[in-house]
Design a protein around this motif. Structure first.
Motif, PDB file in Angstrom:
ATOM      1  N   LEU D  25       9.298 -13.835 -50.759  1.00 13.40           N
ATOM      2  CA  LEU D  25       8.091 -13.883 -49.947  1.00 13.40           C
ATOM      3  C   LEU D  25       8.180 -13.098 -48.652  1.00 13.40           C
ATOM      4  N   GLY D  26       9.323 -12.434 -48.373  1.00 13.14           N
ATOM      5  CA  GLY D  26       9.487 -11.762 -47.091  1.00 13.14           C
ATOM      6  C   GLY D  26       8.484 -10.646 -46.880  1.00 13.14           C
ATOM      7  N   LYS D  27       8.286 -10.305 -45.599  1.00 16.04           N
ATOM      8  CA  LYS D  27       7.206  -9.373 -45.287  1.00 16.04           C
ATOM      9  C   LYS D  27       7.535  -7.940 -45.667  1.00 16.04           C
ATOM     10  N   SER D  28       8.694  -7.441 -45.266  1.00 15.42           N
ATOM     11  CA  SER D  28       8.961  -6.023 -45.514  1.00 15.42           C
ATOM     12  C   SER D  28      10.053  -5.873 -46.564  1.00 15.42           C
ATOM     13  N   MET D  29      10.148  -4.673 -47.095  1.00 14.51           N
ATOM     14  CA  MET D  29      11.057  -4.414 -48.210  1.00 14.51           C
ATOM     15  C   MET D  29      12.544  -4.501 -47.833  1.00 14.51           C
ATOM     16  N   PRO D  30      13.007  -3.937 -46.686  1.00  7.86           N
ATOM     17  CA  PRO D  30      14.436  -4.063 -46.369  1.00  7.86           C
ATOM     18  C   PRO D  30      14.883  -5.506 -46.190  1.00  7.86           C
ATOM     19  N   ILE D  31      13.999  -6.375 -45.666  1.00  6.09           N
ATOM     20  CA  ILE D  31      14.366  -7.783 -45.490  1.00  6.09           C
ATOM     21  C   ILE D  31      14.562  -8.440 -46.845  1.00  6.09           C
ATOM     22  N   ALA D  32      13.697  -8.102 -47.813  1.00 10.87           N
ATOM     23  CA  ALA D  32      13.820  -8.694 -49.146  1.00 10.87           C
ATOM     24  C   ALA D  32      15.120  -8.256 -49.808  1.00 10.87           C
ATOM     25  N   ILE D  33      15.484  -6.974 -49.654  1.00  9.74           N
ATOM     26  CA  ILE D  33      16.720  -6.487 -50.272  1.00  9.74           C
ATOM     27  C   ILE D  33      17.939  -7.147 -49.636  1.00  9.74           C
ATOM     28  N   LEU D  34      17.898  -7.300 -48.308  1.00  9.96           N
ATOM     29  CA  LEU D  34      19.012  -7.927 -47.597  1.00  9.96           C
ATOM     30  C   LEU D  34      19.155  -9.384 -48.014  1.00  9.96           C
ATOM     31  N   ALA D  35      18.027 -10.072 -48.213  1.00  9.25           N
ATOM     32  CA  ALA D  35      18.107 -11.477 -48.620  1.00  9.25           C
ATOM     33  C   ALA D  35      18.660 -11.601 -50.037  1.00  9.25           C
ATOM     34  N   ALA D  36      18.315 -10.650 -50.919  1.00 15.38           N
ATOM     35  CA  ALA D  36      18.893 -10.684 -52.271  1.00 15.38           C
ATOM     36  C   ALA D  36      20.401 -10.449 -52.215  1.00 15.38           C
ATOM     37  N   GLY D  37      20.848  -9.570 -51.305  1.00 17.41           N
ATOM     38  CA  GLY D  37      22.281  -9.377 -51.122  1.00 17.41           C
ATOM     39  C   GLY D  37      22.958 -10.625 -50.605  1.00 17.41           C
ATOM     40  N   LEU D  38      22.264 -11.370 -49.732  1.00 14.66           N
ATOM     41  CA  LEU D  38      22.842 -12.620 -49.212  1.00 14.66           C
ATOM     42  C   LEU D  38      22.954 -13.654 -50.325  1.00 14.66           C
ATOM     43  N   VAL D  39      21.980 -13.705 -51.228  1.00 17.13           N
ATOM     44  CA  VAL D  39      22.074 -14.637 -52.361  1.00 17.13           C
ATOM     45  C   VAL D  39      23.312 -14.332 -53.191  1.00 17.13           C
ATOM     46  N   SER D  40      23.577 -13.054 -53.467  1.00 18.60           N
ATOM     47  CA  SER D  40      24.769 -12.688 -54.237  1.00 18.60           C
ATOM     48  C   SER D  40      26.049 -13.058 -53.498  1.00 18.60           C
ATOM     49  N   LEU D  41      26.058 -12.820 -52.182  1.00 19.17           N
ATOM     50  CA  LEU D  41      27.267 -13.055 -51.400  1.00 19.17           C
ATOM     51  C   LEU D  41      27.603 -14.544 -51.343  1.00 19.17           C
ATOM     52  N   LEU D  42      26.571 -15.404 -51.182  1.00 21.53           N
ATOM     53  CA  LEU D  42      26.841 -16.844 -51.152  1.00 21.53           C
ATOM     54  C   LEU D  42      27.162 -17.366 -52.544  1.00 21.53           C
ATOM     55  N   ALA D  43      26.578 -16.738 -53.570  1.00 20.51           N
ATOM     56  CA  ALA D  43      26.920 -17.135 -54.939  1.00 20.51           C
ATOM     57  C   ALA D  43      28.392 -16.880 -55.207  1.00 20.51           C
ATOM     58  N   SER D  44      28.961 -15.863 -54.567  1.00 22.44           N
ATOM     59  CA  SER D  44      30.379 -15.602 -54.825  1.00 22.44           C
ATOM     60  C   SER D  44      31.261 -16.687 -54.202  1.00 22.44           C
ATOM     61  N   VAL D  45      30.863 -17.256 -53.041  1.00 25.32           N
ATOM     62  CA  VAL D  45      31.630 -18.391 -52.494  1.00 25.32           C
ATOM     63  C   VAL D  45      31.505 -19.600 -53.417  1.00 25.32           C
TER      64      VAL D  45
END
Lengths: 118, 86, 110, 84
Positions: D25-45
């Motif tokens: 639901l994020g407003k701009s495209m770079p924020i959405a990509i960064l949040a998807a990267g954060l999901v992957s990073l926390l999934a690895s923990v």
């Protein structure tokens, strides 16, 4: 712990499919597929977890003689390892197609791309 | 004794994680979210070290090495994009 | 219940306290550059203290922990500097009363 | 230590679901990509908590590093038209 991780994985899959179905921007849809991909991997690893056991890597703390009673099943982990690598290949392919579509019409709105052939 | 200290330290780091997560969810600009992302990554390195201490496996620390190298790559990519350079 | 275990636990607690300070600074600071200041310096020190505490608790892991600390010490200042440069070039709004010598120099000698 | 691991799992689950909502639901495209990267990073923990460090390593390297870099590469090539 494994049940909680599995529930998180299912919620991530649902969020990803919701985003892929309701967004119109093609890049947004690819990001949502990436989120769903992480959820699928999480569910698969949580299925293979056994309580009170440790990682299937043999070293000084887990010698080979007593390994069968102390390590978890490595087969789901091998499956997920393959799935991650194939997932990045699929993502790269989707990004390449989205770039070709953008070059053709200079827009990323999915409702503007209505031809069957390009 | 040392176990209790590790428990308290992890709880304090968890509070810091929640505060950085608040900044990530709310942050006004994209660069604010990148700073919060960097902080979340470093707190995750602390979590990995605590997990390795709890399980008693030294092999888990390799994940922290990968983490410390690769969070850097994401931040650099975002910053170059914001700078119109990539 | 050895002396090195207690020292390691106290070092980890100090590191976590610095991480908490970084989190509070990240929430409370008024603009982006102050947040970069709080969010990278304090977390670098906090993570290094935590790694030192883990090295006191488990002396046989010292080499690997030293490697992690070296990577953090190398990569974290670079990322914060690149991020601050990008934010300054794109004109991020600053809080009132900021003295910006770099922008003044650019206006004088374009 | 199992209580500590359970609390860490709850914390990571909350953070992952929040980041996934930002990614959708994020407003701009770079924020959405960064949040998807954060999901992957926390999934690895979370993979590390589920006793699979090899999967955690691969997820941190590929899911977070390479995928984020690919997305920003394509987004930089598409600059100039309208994204949203």
């Amino acid at each position: 712990m494994a049940h909680l991780a599995m529930a998180t994985g299912f919620i991530l899959i649902l969020i990803g499919f919701y985003g892929a179905l309701t967004n119109r921007n093609i890049l947004r849809m690819i990001v949502a597929f990436t989120v769903a991909d992480s959820g699928v991997n999480l569910v698969l690893v949580a299925v293979g977890y056994m309580r009170g056991r440790t990682a299937p890597i043999l070293d000084n703390t887990v010698p080979a003689a007593e390994a069968a009673a102390r390590i978890i099943d490595p087969v789901p982990q091998a499956l997920v390892l393959t799935a991650i690598v194939i997932g990045v290949g699929v993502t790269a392919l989707m990004l390449a197609y989205s770039y070709k579509l953008y070059e053709k019409k200079r827009t990323l709105d999915i409702t503007k791309h209505t031809e069957l052939k390009w | 004794m040392a176990d209790i200290l590790i428990y308290i330290a992890t709880a304090v780091a968890g509070v810091a994680f929640l505060l950085a997560l608040y900044r990530f969810l709310k942050g006004p600009t994209a660069a604010d979210r990148v700073v919060a992302f960097d902080t979340l990554t470093l707190i995750s390195v602390v979590f990995i070290v605590v997990i390795a201490l709890g399980e008693g496996r030294g092999i888990y620390l390799d994940v922290a090495v990968i983490y410390a190298l690769l969070s850097f790559l994401g931040v650099i990519a975002v910053a170059r994009y914001l700078e119109r350079g990539l | 219940m050895t002396i090195s275990g207690i020292i390691g636990g106290i070092l980890m607690l100090c590191g976590a306290a610095f991480l908490l300070l970084a989190g509070i600074g990240l929430v409370r600071m008024p603009d982006l550059f102050n947040r970069i200041q709080a969010g990278t310096k304090a977390t670098t020190l906090g993570t290094l203290l935590t790694l030192a505490g883990a090295a006191c608790l488990r002396p046989e892991w010292t080499l690997k922990l030293l490697l992690i600390g070296l990577f953090i010490l190398l990569t974290n200042p670079i990322s914060s500097q690149v991020l601050a440069r990008a934010a300054h070039r794109t004109g991020t709004p600053k809080t009132a009363g900021t003295v910006d010598r770099l922008a003044d120099d650019r206006e004088e000698r374009p | 230590m199992s209580v500590l691991f359970l609390a860490l799992t709850v914390l990571l689950a909350v953070a992952m679901i929040g980041a996934a909502f930002v990614a959708i639901l994020g407003k701009s495209m770079p924020i959405a990509i960064l949040a998807a990267g954060l999901v992957s990073l926390l999934a690895s923990v979370l993979f590390l908590l589920l006793a699979s460090p090899d999967v955690a390593m691969t997820e941190a390297a590929i899911g977070s590093g390479l995928t984020t870099f690919l997305f920003f590469f394509i987004l930089g090539r598409m600059r100039g038209g309208e994204h949203d």
